[in-house]
Design an enzyme around this catalytic site. Structure first.
Site, short mmCIF file in Angstrom:
data_model
loop_
_atom_site.label_atom_id
_atom_site.label_comp_id
_atom_site.label_asym_id
_atom_site.label_seq_id
_atom_site.Cartn_x
_atom_site.Cartn_y
_atom_site.Cartn_z
N HIS A 35 -28.86 -15.06 24.95
CA HIS A 35 -27.78 -14.89 25.93
C HIS A 35 -27.05 -16.19 26.25
O HIS A 35 -26.07 -16.17 26.98
CB HIS A 35 -28.35 -14.31 27.24
N HIS A 65 -4.17 3.35 -3.39
CA HIS A 65 -4.35 2.73 -2.07
C HIS A 65 -3.52 1.46 -1.87
O HIS A 65 -2.70 1.39 -0.97
CB HIS A 65 -5.83 2.40 -1.81
N GLU A 81 -17.91 -4.01 24.63
CA GLU A 81 -17.13 -5.25 24.77
C GLU A 81 -15.89 -5.23 23.88
O GLU A 81 -14.80 -5.63 24.29
CB GLU A 81 -17.99 -6.47 24.43
N HIS A 100 0.83 -1.21 0.00
CA HIS A 100 0.00 0.00 0.00
C HIS A 100 0.86 1.26 0.00
O HIS A 100 1.28 1.72 1.06
CB HIS A 100 -0.91 -0.01 1.23
C1 TPP Z 1 -11.63 -4.66 9.64
C2 TPP Z 1 -11.07 -4.48 8.29
N1 TPP Z 1 -11.89 -4.51 7.24
C3 TPP Z 1 -11.40 -4.40 5.98
C4 TPP Z 1 -10.06 -4.27 5.76
C5 TPP Z 1 -9.51 -4.19 4.35
N2 TPP Z 1 -9.08 -2.80 4.09
C6 TPP Z 1 -7.80 -2.43 4.17
S1 TPP Z 1 -7.59 -0.78 3.98
C7 TPP Z 1 -9.25 -0.55 3.76
C8 TPP Z 1 -9.86 0.80 3.60
C9 TPP Z 1 -8.97 1.79 2.99
O1 TPP Z 1 -9.42 3.08 3.27
P1 TPP Z 1 -8.66 3.97 4.33
O2 TPP Z 1 -8.76 3.36 5.65
O3 TPP Z 1 -9.18 5.33 4.18
O4 TPP Z 1 -7.15 3.89 3.89
P2 TPP Z 1 -6.47 4.63 2.67
O5 TPP Z 1 -6.98 3.99 1.41
O6 TPP Z 1 -6.84 6.06 2.76
O7 TPP Z 1 -5.02 4.37 2.86
C10 TPP Z 1 -9.92 -1.76 3.82
C11 TPP Z 1 -11.38 -1.91 3.63
C12 TPP Z 1 -9.23 -4.22 6.90
N3 TPP Z 1 -7.91 -4.10 6.82
N4 TPP Z 1 -9.76 -4.32 8.14
#
Ligand code: TPP
Ligand code: MG
Length: 660
Positions: free
Chosen positions: A469, A260, A407, A29
């Protein structure tokens, strides 16, 4: 004032390393490191209190990269600032087997990485525990010994995840003013612009939760500088929303979701080199820039030296060192031995949640590092001892935390408390709500955090609250998690033993599954040895050569012993094995396992939960008495009878096989 030319070259060193490492790995990334390079450079060169020569210096500031996908930002910072373990070869080996540069940051792999992140929201919520631990330890050991900040880099995704709401609310409520979030407000996520799915005003949201919150241009180091300086003075936790361009510098992909999560490609990288005026080949940092970074990395040395001096003079030095080493208090063994003797003498018929309270009554005074709490079920979880003082906003001298109905936030905060060092967290809710905490529990298991989960109301035996529960599949699900330890004690004595094992386990998390309903004592003779330590043991031998072995955990041990008596009346000899921890038992050497499993021809397991997992002991032909469906709402004895989990059902099943 920031020297802009120098700053830009230092920030571009991060951008270059990130885009080149991702390119070489052909995965990763680049967007976040390129966008947040300016913010990170300001933080690491001006503010963060750290010393690469001693990554575990106890009073260092904590830096959490919650948006773990941006790991190349962190690895670049560690390399540039001079962490010995982070060589340029490690950067080149980004995402390769056995490198110190895995896809997402793993604190157990890479010195300088404070916690394991990747599942969005976890770092944010973990950091709340770190910041709370800092305040609690400062209250106990003095600001001379503990006084640091916790900085968090979080992304859109971190703040969209539900757990962030729990974490932000808790931090705001507790007024953790040394917690500072640097939010990568780039308006982009994987699917495209954030406008596809979100329109939250994050600054307003954080303010509503009691934070100090502000917007800056994250590409302008002066603005970032001023905002961090302000945050250090704040009486509230601070959000700095940094407007950035994802993939800053990339000619066509900057500002789009294409930056990204994939290699930029040769053309794009060539364009970025031009835009950033960065002619150096991949992985080569010009000597003057590297030298500027290494100088920045040496900033903390005088602070560390001053701390070392203060610490040497502290009357609490030995205690602090004991805490950090996770050495348990010397007298703890005696405390448990005395408690077990008393329980064997008293033979109380009590719920194991109540037995857990009896344990806490004697352990809490002996173990000042123990930090207990509940997600708003304190009276049901039996977690609060008589003299326990609450942690309150601005007052961190207590050791009991009301986590609220959070939680997941509780479990993640406990990760932060555990990994901060100095405190041992234990938090409670109903066992069924481990589902709400599971992502943080998984990080604890993966990263080896010694967190204790006090999970009461562990089966249909909770009765009237009904199937919503009543856990049915939870024991199996938790046992399936690598490195998670699950204990389900059968009575008060076993509860004490399981608590002791949980506290002895300093390299991983433990679930204590405890009953709401009363249980008759099954362990009625004293044994100095901890019989739960091997996960299973014979609790009631057969009168003569056994035809059957009944394996049971928790509340069903009492039932198994009753079934054993019924079988005796029918001239069938059976033995009972208590299995407080199925997966711990399965970890024992084969010979030890065989000895406990024995060779009685009939094997039956009884547990008020699904069968999943038990075949490892009883085999596919073994008999099982337990649950096949969700539970039901009724007084618990009626529920047990309705689902056929009774001594009679166990005895009948064995007699049928025996006589058939
Ligand atoms: C709980 C979770 N869901 C999904 C992902 C997969 N994932 C990685 S980055 C991302 C979103 C990217 O958007 P952002 O957080 O704004 O990061 P940016 O692209 O700006 O670096 C997702 C859905 C993850 N790492 N963790
Ligand atoms: Mg984003």
């Amino acid at each position: 004032m920031i020297d802009l030319a120098k700053h830009t070259r230092m920030a571009n060193a991060i951008r270059a390393l990130a885009m080149d490492a991702v390119e070489r790995a052909n995965s990763g990334h680049p967007g976040l490191p390129m966008g947040m390079a300016d913010v990170a450079t300001v933080l690491f060169t001006k503010y963060l209190k750290f010393d690469p020569a001693d990554p575990t210096w106890p009073d260092r500031d904590r830096f959490v990269l919650s948006a773990g996908h941006g790991s190349m930002l962190l690895y670049s910072l560690l390399y540039l600032s001079g962490y010995q373990a982070m060589t340029i070869d490690e950067i080149k080996n980004f995402r390769k087997l056995h490198s110190k540069t895995p896809g997402h940051p793993e604190n157990f792999v890479t010195p300088g990485v404070e916690t394991t992140t990747g599942p969005l929201g976890q770092g944010v919520a973990t950091s709340v525990g770190m910041a709370l631990a800092e305040r609690m330890l400062a209250a106990e050991f003095g600001e001379d010994v503990v006084s640091h900040h916790t900085f968090v880099l979080c992304s859109d995704g971190d703040l969209m995840e539900g757990v962030s709401q729990e974490a932000v609310a808790l931090a705001g409520h507790l007024r953790l003013n040394k917690l500072i979030f640097l939010f990568d407000n780039n308006g982009i996520s994987i699917d495209g612009p954030l406008t596809l799915s979100d329109s939250v005003d994050q600054v307003a949201r954080f303010k509503a939760a009691g934070w100090n919150a502000t917007n800056v241009d994250g590409q302008d180091p002066q603005q970032v500088d001023a905002a961090i300086a302000d945050a250090l003075q704040s009486e509230r936790p601070t959000l700095i929303a940094c407007k950035t361009t994802i993939g800053f510098g990339a000619p066509t992909k900057a500002g789009t979701s294409k930056a990204h999560g994939e290699a930029l490609g040769a053309n794009e990288i060539a364009g970025a080199r031009k835009n950033l005026e960065w002619p150096s080949p991949p992985f080569e940092i010009p000597a003057d820039i590297l030298s500027d970074w290494r100088e920045a990395g040496k900033r903390g040395r005088p602070q560390r030296d001053a701390w070392t001096k203060r610490f040497a003079a502290s009357p609490k030095k030995a205690e602090f060192e004991r805490r950090l080493a996770r050495k348990r208090p010397a007298e703890l063994g005696k405390v448990f031995a005395a408690l077990k003797d008393k329980l064997v003498a008293d033979k109380p018929t009590i719920a194991t949640r109540k037995a857990s309270e009896l344990v806490l009554d004697v352990v809490v005074p002996a173990m000042p590092e123990l930090v207990i709490g509940s997600a708003d079920l304190t009276p049901s979880n039996n977690t609060k001892t008589k003299d326990a003082l609450d942690v309150r906003p601005g007052m961190y001298g207590g050791h009991y935390i009301h986590y609220g109905i959070r939680e997941h936030g509780m479990a993640a905060a406990m990760n932060g408390i555990a990994i901060h060092g100095g405190l041992q967290p234990a938090g409670a809710t109903f066992l069924v709500f481990t589902d709400y905490a599971r992502p943080a529990m998984r990080i604890a298991a993966l990263a080896g955090f010694p967190v204790i989960y006090i999970m009461t109301h562990d089966s249909i035996g909770l009765g009237e609250d009904g199937p919503t529960h009543q856990p049915v599949e939870h024991l199996a699900a938790l046992r399936a998690m690598p490195h998670m330890r699950v204990f389900r004690p059968a009575d008060a004595v076993e509860t004490a033993e399981c608590w002791q094992l949980a506290l002895d386990r300093i390299n991983g998390p433990t679930v204590l599954a405890l009953t709401r309903q009363n249980l008759a004592p099954s362990r009625t003779t004293s044994s100095p040895a901890n019989l739960c330590a091997t996960g299973a043991y014979e609790i009631s031998p057969a009168a003569d050569k056994a035809s059957a072995t009944i394996f049971a955990s928790g509340s069903e041990v009492e039932l198994a012993i009753k079934a054993q008596a019924l079988l005796k009346d029918r001239n069938i000899s059976a033995r009972v094995v208590s299995v407080p921890s199925l997966e711990l038992f399965l970890e024992q050497p084969e010979e030890a396992r065989k000895a406990i499993i024995g060779n009685a021809p009939i094997k039956l397991a009884v547990e008020a939960a699904v069968r999943f997992g038990w075949d490892a002991i009883i085999g596919p032909d073994g008999l099982f008495v337990g649950m096949k469906s969700f539970g039901a709402s009724a007084p618990y004895k009626d529920v047990y009878a309705y689902f056929g989990i009774t001594p009679e059902a166990v005895a009948d099943a064995i007699a049928k096989r025996h006589n058939g």
